[in-house]
Design an enzyme around this catalytic site. Structure first.
Site, PDB file in Angstrom:
ATOM      1  N   PRO A 180       0.854  -1.192   0.000  1.00  0.00           N
ATOM      2  CA  PRO A 180       0.000   0.000   0.000  1.00  0.00           C
ATOM      3  C   PRO A 180       0.890   1.242   0.000  1.00  0.00           C
ATOM      4  O   PRO A 180       1.523   1.552   1.007  1.00  0.00           O
ATOM      5  CB  PRO A 180      -0.806  -0.137   1.293  1.00  0.00           C
TER       6      PRO A 180
ATOM      7  N   ASP B 295       5.906   3.545   1.316  1.00  0.00           N
ATOM      8  CA  ASP B 295       5.179   2.406   1.874  1.00  0.00           C
ATOM      9  C   ASP B 295       4.350   2.917   3.054  1.00  0.00           C
ATOM     10  O   ASP B 295       4.893   3.318   4.085  1.00  0.00           O
ATOM     11  CB  ASP B 295       6.183   1.337   2.325  1.00  0.00           C
ATOM     12  N   HIS B 296       3.011   2.879   2.887  1.00  0.00           N
ATOM     13  CA  HIS B 296       2.128   3.435   3.917  1.00  0.00           C
ATOM     14  C   HIS B 296       2.137   2.610   5.203  1.00  0.00           C
ATOM     15  O   HIS B 296       1.682   3.074   6.252  1.00  0.00           O
ATOM     16  CB  HIS B 296       0.706   3.525   3.368  1.00  0.00           C
ATOM     17  N   ARG B 297       2.663   1.398   5.149  1.00  0.00           N
ATOM     18  CA  ARG B 297       2.792   0.607   6.365  1.00  0.00           C
ATOM     19  C   ARG B 297       3.905   1.138   7.261  1.00  0.00           C
ATOM     20  O   ARG B 297       3.913   0.889   8.476  1.00  0.00           O
ATOM     21  CB  ARG B 297       3.078  -0.859   6.011  1.00  0.00           C
TER      22      ARG B 297
END
Length: 197
Positions: free
Chosen positions: A21, A172-174
């Site tokens: 994501p 990386d949205h994590r």
């Protein structure tokens, strides 16, 4: 047509990236002051130096995602290089500790070594953050895909007639969120516009 080993490696990396994501932020930077350095300093050298400096202040962008988020003590900037039937991104290691002339010398060495097919594993697999530059191909702006397990990648477009360029940061949205990523990208722009001083 069968896949070459290089094409298979690229396909595997990009397939893994597609599962991440990720989001992208864009900003425009005026590179006039930074390009006043003496010698044959490229836009890519300027951006590598600015990103390396900014990463010392924004460690979450210099990280990897796995079972945990690992913030790396070293800043190794991967440089995307086109080779036969693929792309590699060997690292300018400890880029934050190099002068811009040192970055230029090491980047050129990596380009020559990559095209000769003689990169060492330590050069190929040690990047903690990557820069992809399509400015030489007159591409003004684009989005690059995060290379796992890295947290982010910075895409660099071509200079316009006023020495401005687009920077696109994919994250990386994590690993982190929009505001910390925006602060990092703003820091990169400020560093470029301040002449790397």
């Amino acid at each position: 047509m069968s896949l070459s080993p290089m094409r298979r490696a690229v396909a595997a990396t990009m397939t893994a990236s597609a599962a991440i994501p990720q989001f992208t932020l864009e900003a425009r930077a005026d590179a006039s002051a930074a390009r006043q350095h003496a010698g044959d300093i490229s836009v890519e050298d300027v951006v590598i130096a600015a990103a390396a400096q900014a990463l010392t202040r924004h460690r979450r962008l210099n990280a990897s995602f796995g079972d945990s988020i690992e913030e790396h003590p070293e800043i190794n900037i991967g440089v995307a290089i086109a080779v036969d039937d693929g792309i590699v991104a060997p690292a300018v290691r400890d880029a934050d500790q190099l002068t811009i002339a040192g970055i230029r010398k090491e980047r050129r060495r990596l380009v020559d070594t990559a095209r000769a097919g003689t990169l060492r594993p330590a050069e190929l697999y040690s990047a903690t953050f990557t820069i992809s530059n399509l400015g030489a191909h007159r591409i003004r702006r684009f989005h690059a895909l995060v290379i796992p397990p890295q947290a982010a990648i910075l895409a660099v477009g071509a200079l316009d007639r006023r020495n401005r360029l687009w920077l696109s940061l994919s994250v990386d949205h994590r690993v982190t969120d929009g505001v910390p990523a925006a602060r990092f990208l703003t820091d990169v722009v400020d560093t470029i516009e301040g002449g790397l001083g």
